[in-house]
Design a protein around this motif. Structure first.
Motif, short mmCIF file in Angstrom:
data_model
loop_
_atom_site.label_atom_id
_atom_site.label_comp_id
_atom_site.label_asym_id
_atom_site.label_seq_id
_atom_site.Cartn_x
_atom_site.Cartn_y
_atom_site.Cartn_z
N ARG A 81 59.50 90.34 26.95
CA ARG A 81 60.31 89.13 27.04
C ARG A 81 61.03 89.05 28.38
NH1 ARG A 81 66.46 88.76 25.97
NH2 ARG A 81 66.78 86.55 26.33
N THR A 82 61.58 90.17 28.83
CA THR A 82 62.29 90.20 30.11
C THR A 82 61.35 89.87 31.26
OG1 THR A 82 63.88 91.84 29.31
CG2 THR A 82 63.63 91.65 31.69
N ARG A 83 60.17 90.44 31.25
CA ARG A 83 59.23 90.21 32.35
C ARG A 83 58.71 88.77 32.36
NH1 ARG A 83 55.84 95.65 33.91
NH2 ARG A 83 57.64 97.04 33.94
N LEU A 84 58.49 88.19 31.20
CA LEU A 84 58.05 86.80 31.16
C LEU A 84 59.16 85.86 31.63
CD1 LEU A 84 56.09 86.66 27.76
CD2 LEU A 84 55.13 86.60 30.06
N ALA A 85 60.39 86.13 31.23
CA ALA A 85 61.51 85.27 31.61
C ALA A 85 61.85 85.40 33.09
CB ALA A 85 62.75 85.62 30.78
N ALA A 86 61.57 86.56 33.68
CA ALA A 86 61.90 86.79 35.09
C ALA A 86 60.87 86.18 36.04
CB ALA A 86 62.02 88.29 35.37
N GLN A 87 59.71 85.75 35.52
CA GLN A 87 58.69 85.13 36.37
C GLN A 87 59.15 83.75 36.82
OE1 GLN A 87 54.41 86.85 34.97
NE2 GLN A 87 55.24 85.25 33.69
N THR A 88 58.87 83.45 38.08
CA THR A 88 59.25 82.13 38.59
C THR A 88 57.99 81.31 38.90
OG1 THR A 88 59.49 83.15 40.79
CG2 THR A 88 61.49 82.85 39.47
N ASN A 89 57.50 81.36 40.13
CA ASN A 89 56.32 80.57 40.50
C ASN A 89 55.01 81.32 40.25
OD1 ASN A 89 57.88 78.40 41.40
ND2 ASN A 89 58.22 79.38 43.38
N MET B 142 52.70 83.50 38.11
CA MET B 142 52.56 83.88 36.71
C MET B 142 51.65 85.10 36.60
SD MET B 142 54.50 81.64 35.37
CE MET B 142 54.14 81.89 33.65
N TYR B 143 52.24 86.28 36.78
CA TYR B 143 51.44 87.51 36.72
C TYR B 143 51.05 87.82 35.28
CZ TYR B 143 49.96 92.25 37.95
OH TYR B 143 49.23 93.38 38.16
N TYR B 144 51.97 87.60 34.36
CA TYR B 144 51.71 87.81 32.93
C TYR B 144 51.50 86.45 32.27
CZ TYR B 144 53.79 92.32 34.16
OH TYR B 144 54.07 93.52 34.76
N LYS B 145 50.39 86.30 31.55
CA LYS B 145 50.01 85.00 31.00
C LYS B 145 50.44 84.79 29.55
CE LYS B 145 45.97 85.02 34.03
NZ LYS B 145 44.48 85.02 34.11
N GLY B 146 50.99 85.80 28.95
CA GLY B 146 51.43 85.68 27.57
C GLY B 146 51.81 87.03 27.00
N HIS C 151 48.72 89.51 26.76
CA HIS C 151 48.27 89.83 28.11
C HIS C 151 49.26 90.76 28.79
CE1 HIS C 151 47.86 89.08 32.53
NE2 HIS C 151 46.59 89.25 32.22
N ALA C 152 50.55 90.51 28.60
CA ALA C 152 51.58 91.37 29.19
C ALA C 152 51.53 92.77 28.60
CB ALA C 152 52.95 90.75 28.97
N LEU C 153 51.38 92.86 27.28
CA LEU C 153 51.31 94.17 26.63
C LEU C 153 50.12 94.97 27.14
CD1 LEU C 153 52.22 93.21 22.95
CD2 LEU C 153 53.59 94.64 24.47
N ARG C 154 48.94 94.31 27.25
CA ARG C 154 47.74 94.99 27.73
C ARG C 154 47.87 95.38 29.20
NH1 ARG C 154 45.12 90.77 24.92
NH2 ARG C 154 44.69 89.75 26.93
N THR C 155 48.41 94.47 30.01
CA THR C 155 48.53 94.73 31.45
C THR C 155 49.49 95.89 31.73
OG1 THR C 155 48.12 92.39 31.92
CG2 THR C 155 49.08 93.72 33.69
N ILE C 156 50.62 95.88 31.07
CA ILE C 156 51.62 96.95 31.27
C ILE C 156 51.05 98.29 30.83
CG2 ILE C 156 53.88 97.82 30.57
CD1 ILE C 156 54.72 94.84 30.26
N SER C 157 50.38 98.30 29.67
CA SER C 157 49.79 99.55 29.17
C SER C 157 48.72 100.08 30.12
CB SER C 157 49.18 99.32 27.78
OG SER C 157 50.15 98.90 26.87
N GLY D 80 52.92 94.54 40.00
CA GLY D 80 52.38 95.37 41.07
C GLY D 80 53.35 95.65 42.20
N ARG D 81 54.61 95.24 42.04
CA ARG D 81 55.60 95.48 43.10
C ARG D 81 55.98 96.96 43.18
NH1 ARG D 81 60.23 90.74 42.92
NH2 ARG D 81 59.10 89.19 44.16
N ALA D 82 56.42 97.35 44.37
CA ALA D 82 56.85 98.74 44.57
C ALA D 82 58.17 98.98 43.85
CB ALA D 82 57.01 99.03 46.06
N ARG D 83 58.42 100.21 43.50
CA ARG D 83 59.66 100.55 42.82
C ARG D 83 60.84 100.40 43.76
NH1 ARG D 83 59.45 106.06 39.56
NH2 ARG D 83 61.50 105.20 39.01
N VAL D 84 61.94 99.90 43.21
CA VAL D 84 63.16 99.72 43.99
C VAL D 84 64.09 100.91 43.81
CG1 VAL D 84 65.20 98.25 44.33
CG2 VAL D 84 62.99 97.21 43.77
N TYR D 85 64.17 101.40 42.59
CA TYR D 85 65.07 102.50 42.27
C TYR D 85 64.26 103.76 41.99
CZ TYR D 85 67.98 98.39 41.52
OH TYR D 85 68.63 97.19 41.66
#
Length: 342
Positions: free
Chosen positions: A176-184, A186-190, A193-199, A281-286
């Motif tokens: 939910r956090t990753r979908l809500a944080a998307q702006t222009n 759309m890396y996660y399509k639902g 898809h998000a669950l499969r991609t993250i795994s 696919g972004r690099a880690r910040v912390y």
């Protein structure tokens, strides 16, 4: 939480029993007090249903403010501090409407409901169960005559319930956090898809990123929320017994939400940023642990960085928690009445 049962037979029976030795005024007072002390007992399914619907309704009503809160919380991860200072709630809301459309305020709301239904159900149900268990602990048995013991039951019962619910439904919260944080982009399509991609990209444990910060925050958050709510509600019912239960529940729930959010907001902010580590696919910040993240945020964004997004959070939490408690109590009353008449 416990709700007054609206069972006329109980009140009428109490009036008949007391009328032989007391005047009409004392009968009415005693009957009203007895009715307020009588708690509704609903089945497990009904209790889970009431909690789930209450949480889903509250989240849907306040989804736009929830999304604004998340966007403000995560801005510090990939933006310059100088830029962050110029962004207001109105500017961010206007940007969403112009770039993504009005419906974008509810981006991720489907997964929010998918998460909130089981999470809220488990939360409220577990709270009732933990309260019963804690009342068997030596020193807490006579909770009705001991305000400190009662507050202890509400606090620890709420904390344990929050931890249980958060752990059971955490992957959906992360999605939910990753979908809500998307702006222009759309890396996660639902949801799926998000669950499969993250795994696939981050491993199965990627679905539990930020769980430590979540448990550290959600335990105290729910504990404070339930204990403040129960204390305020008992106080209001003792001093203004004739007032509307709906308004009392709404007001007490809103105040409890403000108290819990203020106390635990920095942990919630760290949790959101931890959940977004490696997203898209972004690099880690912390690169450090939980406390290292706190130090990094304070060093780069100062102390106010830990409360980035607190204003839309307040705007959200007042109606959200109030609606949640009010709906839960009302549904329990309705379901209790239905089960009684059935």
């Amino acid at each position: 939480m416990q709700t007054e049962a609206r069972v006329g037979v109980v009140v009428e029976g109490s009036q008949r029993a007391l009328s032989s030795s007391h005047g009409a005024v004392s009968v009415d007072g005693a009957a009203r007090k007895l009715a307020q002390q009588h708690r509704s007992q609903v089945g497990t399914i009904s209790q889970l249903l009431a909690g789930g619907v209450a949480g889903a309704l509250a989240k849907t009503c306040t989804a736009p403010l929830a999304r604004l809160t998340i966007l403000f919380q995560v801005q510090g991860m990939h933006s310059e501090v100088a830029t962050l200072r110029k962004i207001s709630i109105w500017q961010e809301a206007s940007r969403i409407v112009s770039e993504e459309g009005f419906r974008a305020f509810w981006k991720g709301n489907l997964v929010t409901i998918a998460h909130r239904l089981p999470c809220s159900s488990v939360n409220f149900y577990a709270y009732e169960r933990y309260k019963k268990l804690l009342r068997k602990v030596p020193g807490l048995e006579n909770h009705g005559d001991n305000m400190s013991a009662d507050a202890c039951i509400h606090f620890f019962g709420g904390g344990l319930a929050g931890i249980t619910a958060a752990t059971a439904t955490y992957p959906l919260d992360l999605v939910r956090t990753r979908l809500a944080a998307q702006t222009n982009v759309m890396y996660y399509k639902g949801i799926w898809h998000a669950l499969r991609t993250i795994s696939k990209e981050e491993g199965i444990f990627g679905l539990y990123k930020g769980l430590g910060a979540t448990l550290l925050g959600v335990g105290p958050n729910i504990a404070i929320s339930f204990s403040v709510y129960e204390t305020l509600r008992s106080f209001c019912q003792s001093n203004w017994p004739s007032d509307s239960n709906v308004l009392v529940n709404l007001a007490c729930g809103s105040l409890s939400g403000i108290a819990s959010s203020t106390a635990t907001f920095p942990l919630d902010l760290v949790r959101r940023r931890k959940q977004l580590e490696g997203a898209g696919g972004r690099a880690r910040v912390y690169t450090t642990g939980l406390f290292g993240m706190f130090r990094h945020i304070v060093r780069t964004e100062r102390l106010r960085g830990l409360y980035r997004g607190i204003l839309p959070e307040y705007y959200k939490v007042v109606p959200s928690v109030g609606i949640c408690f009010m709906t839960y109590e009302k549904l329990k009353e309705l379901l209790a009445d239905i089960s009684t008449s059935a």
